[in-house]
Enzyme design. Structure first.
Site, PDB file in Angstrom:
ATOM      1  N   CYS A  34       0.554  -1.222   0.023  1.00  0.00           N
ATOM      2  CA  CYS A  34       0.026  -0.054  -0.208  1.00  0.00           C
ATOM      3  C   CYS A  34       0.773   1.166  -0.038  1.00  0.00           C
ATOM      4  CB  CYS A  34      -0.739   0.244   1.384  1.00  0.00           C
ATOM      5  SG  CYS A  34      -2.258  -1.153   1.007  1.00  0.00           S
TER       6      CYS A  34
HETATM    7  N1  LIG Z   1      -2.590  -5.714   2.057  1.00  0.00           N
HETATM    8  C1  LIG Z   1      -2.800  -4.675   2.720  1.00  0.00           C
HETATM    9  O1  LIG Z   1      -2.417  -4.393   3.642  1.00  0.00           O
HETATM   10  C2  LIG Z   1      -3.860  -3.995   1.896  1.00  0.00           C
HETATM   11  C3  LIG Z   1      -4.722  -3.117   2.727  1.00  0.00           C
HETATM   12  C4  LIG Z   1      -5.506  -2.184   2.173  1.00  0.00           C
HETATM   13  C5  LIG Z   1      -5.777  -2.431   0.835  1.00  0.00           C
HETATM   14  N2  LIG Z   1      -5.152  -3.298  -0.098  1.00  0.00           N
HETATM   15  C6  LIG Z   1      -5.539  -3.289  -1.359  1.00  0.00           C
HETATM   16  O2  LIG Z   1      -6.118  -4.490  -1.662  1.00  0.00           O
HETATM   17  C7  LIG Z   1      -6.076  -5.277  -3.101  1.00  0.00           C
HETATM   18  C8  LIG Z   1      -5.608  -6.418  -2.663  1.00  0.00           C
HETATM   19  O3  LIG Z   1      -4.256  -6.776  -2.027  1.00  0.00           O
HETATM   20  P1  LIG Z   1      -3.986  -7.905  -1.173  1.00  0.00           P
HETATM   21  O4  LIG Z   1      -2.819  -7.579  -0.115  1.00  0.00           O
HETATM   22  O5  LIG Z   1      -5.050  -8.601  -0.836  1.00  0.00           O
HETATM   23  O6  LIG Z   1      -3.282  -8.630  -2.468  1.00  0.00           O
HETATM   24  P2  LIG Z   1      -2.983 -10.209  -2.262  1.00  0.00           P
HETATM   25  O7  LIG Z   1      -1.841 -10.377  -3.397  1.00  0.00           O
HETATM   26  O8  LIG Z   1      -2.747 -10.550  -0.918  1.00  0.00           O
HETATM   27  O9  LIG Z   1      -4.220 -11.105  -2.626  1.00  0.00           O
HETATM   28  C9  LIG Z   1      -4.709 -11.028  -4.088  1.00  0.00           C
HETATM   29  C10 LIG Z   1      -5.225 -12.212  -4.460  1.00  0.00           C
HETATM   30  O10 LIG Z   1      -5.984 -12.060  -5.674  1.00  0.00           O
HETATM   31  C11 LIG Z   1      -5.565 -13.252  -6.606  1.00  0.00           C
HETATM   32  N3  LIG Z   1      -5.972 -12.969  -7.881  1.00  0.00           N
HETATM   33  C12 LIG Z   1      -5.012 -12.126  -8.792  1.00  0.00           C
HETATM   34  N4  LIG Z   1      -5.600 -12.243 -10.072  1.00  0.00           N
HETATM   35  C13 LIG Z   1      -6.887 -12.720  -9.735  1.00  0.00           C
HETATM   36  C14 LIG Z   1      -8.106 -13.249 -10.764  1.00  0.00           C
HETATM   37  N5  LIG Z   1      -7.880 -12.614 -12.224  1.00  0.00           N
HETATM   38  N6  LIG Z   1      -8.978 -13.755 -10.299  1.00  0.00           N
HETATM   39  C15 LIG Z   1      -9.042 -14.080  -8.937  1.00  0.00           C
HETATM   40  N7  LIG Z   1      -8.294 -13.941  -8.067  1.00  0.00           N
HETATM   41  C16 LIG Z   1      -6.971 -13.405  -8.481  1.00  0.00           C
HETATM   42  C17 LIG Z   1      -4.185 -13.324  -6.298  1.00  0.00           C
HETATM   43  O11 LIG Z   1      -4.096 -14.960  -6.615  1.00  0.00           O
HETATM   44  C18 LIG Z   1      -4.266 -13.133  -4.646  1.00  0.00           C
HETATM   45  O12 LIG Z   1      -4.558 -14.446  -4.019  1.00  0.00           O
HETATM   46  C19 LIG Z   1      -4.783  -4.221  -3.673  1.00  0.00           C
HETATM   47  O13 LIG Z   1      -5.418  -3.196  -4.439  1.00  0.00           O
HETATM   48  C20 LIG Z   1      -4.054  -3.585  -2.338  1.00  0.00           C
HETATM   49  O14 LIG Z   1      -3.604  -2.277  -2.788  1.00  0.00           O
HETATM   50  C21 LIG Z   1      -4.316  -4.048   0.641  1.00  0.00           C
END
Ligand SMILES: NC(=O)c1ccc[n+]([C@@H]2O[C@H](COP(=O)([O-])OP(=O)(O)OC[C@H]3O[C@@H](n4cnc5c(N)ncnc54)[C@H](O)[C@@H]3O)[C@@H](O)[C@H]2O)c1
Length: 453
Positions: free
Chosen positions: A271
């Site tokens: 983030c």
């Molecule tokens: N991690 C954090 O602390 C956090 C906090 C707030 C917001 N975010 C935002 O949330 C979003 C997700 O982040 P995250 O940390 O969970 O990422 P992550 O990589 O942990 O999880 C994303 C998941 O989506 C899956 N994925 C990718 N392409 C896909 C598709 N086409 N269909 C289905 N699944 C698919 C991946 O395999 C993965 O498991 C991002 O935009 C991030 O910026 C993250």
């Protein structure tokens, strides 16, 4: 619309979450806990298999609770997008990284939107949660979905609701962190609010998807810039021979007008280092240069080099060079008590030191193995220097013998201040400690042994 609202209120709506990572899995669990039948759709088959066996791979998700929800059939996971046919709501939680050129990579959002379009049907609610630049929902997702022939606000509903989860935070979780929601139309907002208020304690509706997208970017830009300031103050204090930690703690005693931010080895995670650049990228297309963001990013990305300079100077004082020195990095996760190494500054520090000829190893109780340039590297076992009662992913860590004495390292760098580490034991045994997090603030030792940021 009234049919969908009724289903949501009766909790008979079929809820789905696409992307079961750090954000999507806790959200899916929260919806399931609140009584919805939840389907998680994930492209990574290994994750789906684990979930089907009731196993959690995200620290913030209680393994026991997950197992129960899977066993009861309240939560299911699959790689099959055709299940969207039966879903009433779809929350999108896929990654939004940066390309190598530091431009936003929204390919995951686009690919998921195309999948959803195939199964889009009347009375379906789609909510984008992935962090992105203002305009993504109405400029990219909406036109793609309307290519189906269905009309937003009448046939289907679309909203943006940024995920604000703080991994590892035991006080503020998905459930009690207020949720911002902005719909494309008022009906879209109303439906998304109806859904999320079933699972989240406080929901805040906004006037548009763009405002909701901007809220998330403001929050993370605020952090990135303030951390950038703290890092610059650390560099300034270093030049002036002042202890930056003492200065910040003292400033924080002011009960108004100051909020403490702390310096560190650099930004990490999915983030703070990334999201502000989504905003500055968008602004460039509007001929505006977001200078605060660019400057903070420059200072924050220089911090691993500042840490390496500190290590170099400290070794130099002991008549040693970086080249050939044995260095142990403590903590490679990007922040305390989590297992996430994405964008972690530890990886930069490790690489810079290796390039200078140091023999670098790492120890992290949360990260047993690390991929470095496609090669797996294993964490050095220093459980003899960890608190015996610390629970890491629910497992009790026992102290083992001191087979990996810290005395054999020329320098120990504390990059991540995990609670598991026993800093007094570490300092007692080490010859030299570079502490980038003020983790040794309560440690008793000769000051010459500990070099702070
Ligand atoms: N991690 C954090 O602390 C956090 C906090 C707030 C917001 N975010 C935002 O949330 C979003 C997700 O982040 P995250 O940390 O969970 O990422 P992550 O990589 O942990 O999880 C994303 C998941 O989506 C899956 N994925 C990718 N392409 C896909 C598709 N086409 N269909 C289905 N699944 C698919 C991946 O395999 C993965 O498991 C991002 O935009 C991030 O910026 C993250």
């Amino acid at each position: 619309m009234s049919r969908l609202i009724e289903k949501i209120n009766r909790k008979s709506a079929k809820v789905s979450v696409i992307g079961l990572g750090y954000v999507g899995l806790p959200l899916a669990v929260e919806f399931a806990r609140s009584g919805f039948a939840v389907t998680g759709i994930e492209v990574d088959n290994a994750k789906v298999k684990k979930l089907q066996k009731g196993q959690s791979y995200v620290d913030d998700v209680d393994p026991k609770e997950l197992e129960d929800l899977i066993k009861k059939g309240q939560l299911q996971a699959s790689t099959d997008f055709r299940l969207l046919n039966e879903m009433d709501t779809v929350s999108i939680c896929v990654p939004t990284p940066l390309r190598k050129t530091k431009d936003p990579d929204i390919s995951y959002i686009l690919s998921v939107t195309r999948e959803i379009k195939k199964y889009l049907h009347k009375d379906q609610l789609i909510v984008l949660e992935s962090t992105t630049y203002p305009g993504t929902t109405d400029e990219l997702v909406l036109p793609e979905l309307e290519e189906s022939g269905l009309k937003v606000g009448r046939d289907f509903f679309l909203a943006f609701s940024p995920e604000r989860v703080d991994p590892g935070n035991k006080v503020y979780t998905t459930r009690n962190t207020p949720k911002i929601i902005g719909g494309v139309t008022p009906k879209c907002t109303q439906l998304a609010v109806a859904l999320y208020q079933q699972a989240i304690e406080k929901v805040i509706p906004l006037s548009s998807t763009r405002s909701a997208e901007m809220v998330k970017l403001l929050e993370n830009t605020f952090r990135a810039i303030n951390i950038g300031l703290a890092n610059e103050v650390a560099i300034i204090c270093d030049r002036l021979g002042i202890d930056v930690w003492e200065v910040i703690e003292a400033a924080a005693t002011k009960p108004f007008g100051f909020m403490p931010f702390y310096p560190g080895p650099g930004l990490g995670g999915h983030c703070i280092p990334i999201d502000p650049l989504y905003l500055s990228w968008k602004l460039k297309s509007l001929n505006y240069n977001a200078r605060f963001i660019e400057l903070a990013s420059e200072i924050n990305t220089s911090m691993p080099y500042h840490v390496v300079n500190k290590v170099t100077d400290a070794l130099n004082r002991a008549k040693k060079s970086v080249n050939g020195s044995k260095i142990l990095i403590l903590g490679v996760a990007y922040k305390k008590d989590v297992n996430d190494v994405r964008e972690s500054p530890a990886l930069d520090i490790l690489k810079i030191l290796q390039e200078k000829g140091a023999q670098v190893s790492y120890s992290d109780p949360h990260v047993p193995e690390l991929m470095l340039d496609t090669k797996p590297v294993t964490s050095v076992d220093i459980s003899a220097y960890c608190h015996p009662t610390t629970s890491v992913r629910g497992q009790r860590q026992e102290r083992t013998g001191r087979q990996n004495s810290l005395a054999r390292y020329d320098c120990i760098i504390i990059v991540t201040d995990h609670s598991a580490f026993d800093y007094q034991a570490i300092v007692n045994e080490a010859t030299l400690v570079v502490d980038t997090r003020n983790a040794t603030r309560n440690v008793k030792s000769s000051l010459a042994k500990i070099i702070k940021l």
